[in-house]
Design an enzyme around this catalytic site. Sequence first.
Site, PDB file in Angstrom:
ATOM      1  N   ASP A   1       0.889  -1.260  -0.120  1.00 15.34           N
ATOM      2  CA  ASP A   1       0.091   0.047   0.012  1.00 15.34           C
ATOM      3  C   ASP A   1       0.901   1.156   0.146  1.00 15.34           C
ATOM      4  O   ASP A   1       1.756   1.265   0.717  1.00 15.34           O
ATOM      5  CB  ASP A   1      -0.925   0.066   1.143  1.00 15.34           C
ATOM      6  CG  ASP A   1      -2.134  -0.485   0.997  1.00 15.34           C
ATOM      7  OD1 ASP A   1      -2.841  -0.790  -0.165  1.00 15.34           O
ATOM      8  OD2 ASP A   1      -2.756  -1.017   2.264  1.00 15.34           O
TER       9      ASP A   1
ATOM     10  N   GLU B   1     -13.854  -3.396  -1.007  1.00 15.44           N
ATOM     11  CA  GLU B   1     -14.232  -3.595   0.381  1.00 15.44           C
ATOM     12  C   GLU B   1     -15.513  -3.006   0.764  1.00 15.44           C
ATOM     13  O   GLU B   1     -15.969  -1.731   0.605  1.00 15.44           O
ATOM     14  CB  GLU B   1     -13.022  -2.400   0.915  1.00 15.44           C
ATOM     15  CG  GLU B   1     -12.911  -2.401   2.500  1.00 15.44           C
ATOM     16  CD  GLU B   1     -11.801  -1.990   3.261  1.00 15.44           C
ATOM     17  OE1 GLU B   1     -11.854  -2.019   4.324  1.00 15.44           O
ATOM     18  OE2 GLU B   1     -10.951  -1.841   2.587  1.00 15.44           O
TER      19      GLU B   1
END
Length: 256
Positions: free
Chosen positions: A82, A181
């Site tokens: 990330d 998500e």
Amino acid sequence: MVVTTQQLIQWKQQGRSIVALTAWDYAIAQLLDAAGVDLILVGDSMAVVLGYETTLPITLEEMLYHAKSVRRGVKRALVVVDLPFLTYQESIQQAMHSAGLVLKETGAQAVKLEGGYPAMVETIARLVQAGIPVMGHVGLTPQSVHQLGLRQQGKTQEAAEKILNEAIALEQAGVFAIVLEHIPADLALHITEKLRIPTIGIGAGIHCNGQVLVTSDVLGLSEKQPPFAKVYTNLRETITKAVQDYALEVREQKFP
């Protein structure tokens, strides 16, 4: 065989589910890799493992340090890192610099960026053109916690359409996979059917091409569990009991 970004796309075509988990150090990464996990994400969720309340405070330097440790423990899995908050949103140049550092210094094979709004799509397209593999992320994007909260996204028709359009735009920009998500399962199914690239779900139902969870949630190490996580063991309890037993033996002079 080392897992590649192209292999993930092939697995979607073959109907083979993709197994993904997060890692933050050498020991955990080594165990996940040996257990057969396909994709290991050095996620900014590591911020919570390090004691922060949200993902926002973690720095690029911290991500680089932990990603190097994770990469040393991996022989097979695809390692994705990330980019933390405000290390890629300011400009394409900033994103290029941050993503380049990750690939050059850690040995990871790809980076993940949150968001599918037009400026982010443009940034990702430029990274991909420069030879940097990128994973997308839409739905609940934790770096936008103060704007979105941690509630499920895409519940209205308008919100669902927006997330779908973002996912399509990210595919067109060249991402090799996309994290969905905390969105409704029917929306995740619709996106998964629309895209040629694999979808990796977290709190997005069973219809994605793969699933990812935060490893500390899976192992029962987290103080708070998200509603969509499943706990497969309780290491908080196991570790606490082991340390208590050790401490008791030391105090009673039974060890060594």
